[in-house]
Design a protein around this motif. Structure first.
Motif, short mmCIF file in Angstrom:
data_model
loop_
_atom_site.label_atom_id
_atom_site.label_comp_id
_atom_site.label_asym_id
_atom_site.label_seq_id
_atom_site.Cartn_x
_atom_site.Cartn_y
_atom_site.Cartn_z
N ARG A 77 0.84 -1.21 0.00
CA ARG A 77 0.00 0.00 0.00
C ARG A 77 0.87 1.26 0.00
N LEU A 78 1.96 1.23 0.75
CA LEU A 78 2.87 2.37 0.76
C LEU A 78 3.53 2.55 -0.61
N LEU A 79 3.87 1.45 -1.26
CA LEU A 79 4.46 1.54 -2.60
C LEU A 79 3.46 2.17 -3.56
N ASP A 80 2.20 1.76 -3.51
CA ASP A 80 1.17 2.37 -4.35
C ASP A 80 1.07 3.87 -4.07
N PHE A 81 1.17 4.23 -2.79
CA PHE A 81 1.08 5.65 -2.42
C PHE A 81 2.24 6.46 -3.01
N THR A 82 3.45 5.90 -3.04
CA THR A 82 4.59 6.65 -3.57
C THR A 82 4.38 6.99 -5.04
N TRP A 83 3.81 6.05 -5.80
CA TRP A 83 3.50 6.34 -7.21
C TRP A 83 2.43 7.43 -7.31
N GLU A 84 1.35 7.24 -6.53
CA GLU A 84 0.22 8.18 -6.59
C GLU A 84 0.64 9.58 -6.19
N PHE A 85 1.41 9.70 -5.12
CA PHE A 85 1.80 11.02 -4.61
C PHE A 85 2.56 11.82 -5.66
N GLN A 86 3.40 11.14 -6.44
CA GLN A 86 4.22 11.84 -7.44
C GLN A 86 3.54 11.93 -8.81
N GLY A 87 2.35 11.32 -8.94
CA GLY A 87 1.68 11.35 -10.23
C GLY A 87 2.39 10.51 -11.27
N LEU A 88 3.04 9.44 -10.85
CA LEU A 88 3.76 8.56 -11.77
C LEU A 88 2.97 7.29 -11.98
N ASP A 89 3.06 6.75 -13.18
CA ASP A 89 2.34 5.52 -13.53
C ASP A 89 3.32 4.36 -13.51
N PRO A 90 3.14 3.39 -12.60
CA PRO A 90 4.10 2.27 -12.54
C PRO A 90 4.15 1.45 -13.81
N ASP A 91 3.12 1.54 -14.64
CA ASP A 91 3.08 0.76 -15.88
C ASP A 91 3.55 1.54 -17.10
N ARG A 92 3.92 2.80 -16.90
CA ARG A 92 4.37 3.65 -18.02
C ARG A 92 5.69 4.31 -17.63
N PRO A 93 6.83 3.63 -17.85
CA PRO A 93 8.13 4.16 -17.43
C PRO A 93 8.46 5.54 -17.97
N GLN A 94 7.84 5.92 -19.10
CA GLN A 94 8.15 7.25 -19.62
C GLN A 94 7.71 8.36 -18.67
N THR A 95 6.74 8.07 -17.80
CA THR A 95 6.29 9.09 -16.85
C THR A 95 7.29 9.30 -15.72
N TRP A 96 8.25 8.39 -15.56
CA TRP A 96 9.19 8.47 -14.45
C TRP A 96 10.28 9.51 -14.68
N PHE A 97 10.40 9.97 -15.92
CA PHE A 97 11.53 10.82 -16.30
C PHE A 97 11.09 12.17 -16.86
N GLU A 98 9.85 12.54 -16.59
CA GLU A 98 9.36 13.82 -17.11
C GLU A 98 10.03 14.98 -16.39
N ASP A 99 10.40 16.01 -17.17
CA ASP A 99 11.08 17.18 -16.60
C ASP A 99 10.09 18.07 -15.87
N ARG A 100 10.59 18.80 -14.91
CA ARG A 100 9.82 19.82 -14.20
C ARG A 100 10.80 20.91 -13.77
N PRO A 101 10.29 22.10 -13.44
CA PRO A 101 11.21 23.16 -12.99
C PRO A 101 11.90 22.76 -11.68
N TRP A 102 13.17 23.14 -11.54
CA TRP A 102 13.92 22.85 -10.33
C TRP A 102 14.00 24.11 -9.47
N ARG A 103 13.67 23.98 -8.21
CA ARG A 103 13.75 25.12 -7.29
C ARG A 103 15.19 25.45 -6.93
N SER A 104 16.06 24.46 -6.98
CA SER A 104 17.45 24.64 -6.60
C SER A 104 18.23 23.43 -7.10
#
Length: 361
Positions: A77-104
Motif C-alpha cells: 500500500r505504501l508503494l502504491d502511495f509513492t506512485w500516486e503522490f508523485q503522479g507517476l504511472d508504474p506501468d508507463r516508465p516514460q512518466t518516471w523521467f518527465e522534466d519539471r522546474p527545479w527550485r534549486s
C-alpha cells in the motif's frame, strides 16, 4: 582609529538529557552522546523482537534486519502511495523521467536520488506506530522512551535520463551517495546515531539499493589509527577486497536498522524498468525537555508541514501534502513517539502549553 569590539564567544548548543534511565544526551535529536557506545552496550532489558544472534550481529557488523516488521500488504500500500503522490504511472516508465522546474540544485539532486517529499500521510504513521517496529528500536537502544524520525519515502527508478547520477558534479571529499558515514568518524568520542529503512518491494541486484561495509565496522578501531591524519571523516577509502561492500536482501515489509558508524550508501539502479522503494524510519531517545524541538515536531504532524530537522527536507514542489490529506490519526504509542504525549505520564501532554492544543485536535 576606531576600537574593535572583542569577538563574542560562540555559544555552545544546549545538551538535552533524553527522557530515559540511560544517560543519552543530544542537542538535536539526531546524534547522541553516551557513556557506552551502542556496539558495546550491555542489555538491561530483555530482547523483544531481535534474537540473541541478531543482536550480536547488530553489535558486530553494524546492522540488523527484522523480517516483515510491517505486513507485506502494508508495504505494498505504501508503494502504491509513492506512485500516486508523485503522479507517476508504474506501468508507463516514460512518466518516471518527465522534466519539471527545479527550485534549486538540491531539488534536482533529490529528484535524481528518488526522494518522495511526503512525511505525514496516515500510511507513513501506520508504520511508525507499529509495535513490532518500535520494539526493534527498543532492543537497539535498550530504552523504551523513544521518538520516531519524521522522514520520507524513496522511489528510485533506473538512473538514466534526468535521473542519471552523472548529472551531479562529483566531489573528492565528504558525502558520497554510494558509500559514506553518518557521523564524523575523526572524533575521539563518536556520537551514537541510528537509521533505518522499511523495504516496500523486493530488492534485486540490478535495482541497486542499500549497501554497506560491515567488515570495516567490525574492524574500525584497528583500521582507523593506520590511516592518514587528514583522512576524510565522512567518506571511507578502504580496500574493497579486505572490506567488501554487501547488499542485504530485503523483502516487502522488512526493516533494516544500521549504526551511524557503518559505512553505507545506495547503489545505482542499472535495471531497465525496475525501481527501488523504501520508507526511511528510525527512532531515537526522546528529548522531552527540548521544548522547541518537540513543539516543532507536533506542529509538523498537526498541519502536515515539512519537518525542519534536516536541510534536505524540502517538501513537494507541485502540490504540498498539507493541501491533499488530513492530519494522521495517532494511537497511544504514536502520540508518545511524536512527542504529543509524555512518556512519563501518558495521561497528559508533554507540557502544559500543548494541553490546550491537544484538546482542540
Amino acid at each position: 582609529m576606531t576600537a574593535t569590539a572583542p569577538a563574542r564567544p560562540r555559544r555552545q548548543p544546549r545538551l538535552y538529557r533524553a527522557a530515559t534511565d540511560r544517560p543519552y544526551f543530544s542537542t538535536d535529536g539526531e546524534s547522541y552522546l553516551a557513556r557506552t557506545t551502542l556496539r558495546e552496550l550491555d542489555k538491561t532489558r530483555p530482547l523483544r523482537v531481535l534474537s540473541a544472534e541478531q543482536f550480536a550481529h547488530w553489535q558486530t557488523y553494524g546492522y540488523v534486519i527484522v523480517r516483515e516488521a510491517i505486513p507485506a500488504a502494508a508495504a505494498r500500500r505504501l508503494l502504491d502511495f509513492t506512485w500516486e503522490f508523485q503522479g507517476l504511472d508504474p506501468d508507463r516508465p516514460q512518466t518516471w523521467f518527465e522534466d519539471r522546474p527545479w527550485r534549486s540544485q538540491l531539488d534536482r539532486q533529490l529528484h535524481i536520488y528518488g526522494f518522495v517529499e511526503a512525511y505525514h500521510h496516515q500510511l507513513l504513521w501506520d508504520s511508525r506506530q507499529n509495535s513490532r517496529v518500535y520494539d526493534a528500536f527498543v532492543d537497539v537502544w535498550d530504552s523504551e522512551e523513544l521518538w520516531v524520525t519524521l522522514d520520507r519515502l524513496n522511489l528510485n527508478p533506473p538512473n538514466r535520463g534526468n535521473r542519471d547520477r552523472a548529472l551531479i558534479d562529483p566531489t573528492d571529499r565528504g558525502f558520497d551517495i554510494e558509500l559514506h558515514w553518518d557521523i564524523d568518524t575523526s572524533l575521539g568520542v563518536p556520537p551514537q546515531r541510528v537509521q533505518g529503512i522499511i523495504a516496500l518491494n523486493d530488492t534485486s541486484p540490478d535495482t541497486g539499493g542499500f549497501q554497506c561495509c560491515p567488515e570495516l565496522f567490525r574492524r574500525f578501531d584497528q583500521w582507523a589509527p593506520l590511516q592518514p591524519a587528514d583522512r576524510d571523516p565522512l567518506r571511507p577509502e578502504a580496500d574493497r577486497d579486505a572490506f567488501p561492500v554487501v547488499r542485504p536482501d530485503l523483502k516487502p515489509g522488512d526493516l533494516l536498522i544500521w549504526n551511524g558508524l557503518l559505512a553505507h550508501g545506495v547503489a545505482r539502479n542499472t535495471s531497465e524498468n525496475g525501481v527501488r522503494a523504501v520508507q526511511y524510519l528510525s527512532m531515537m531517545p526522546a528529548l522531552e525537555e527540548h521544548d522547541r524541538l518537540r513543539t516543532s515536531r507536533v506542529d509538523s504532524w498537526r498541519h502536515l508541514r515539512t519537518p525542519r530537522w534536516n536541510r534536505t527536507l524540502v517538501g513537494d514542489p507541485v502540490r504540498h501534502e498539507s493541501k491533499r490529506y488530513p492530519t494522521a490519526d495517532l494511537d497511544a504509542l504514536g502520540s508518545r513517539l511524536l512527542g504529543l504525549t509524555s512518556w512519563h505520564d501518558p495521561d497528559r501532554p508533554a507540557n502544559a502549553e500543548e494541553h490546550a492544543c491537544a484538546a482542540s485536535v
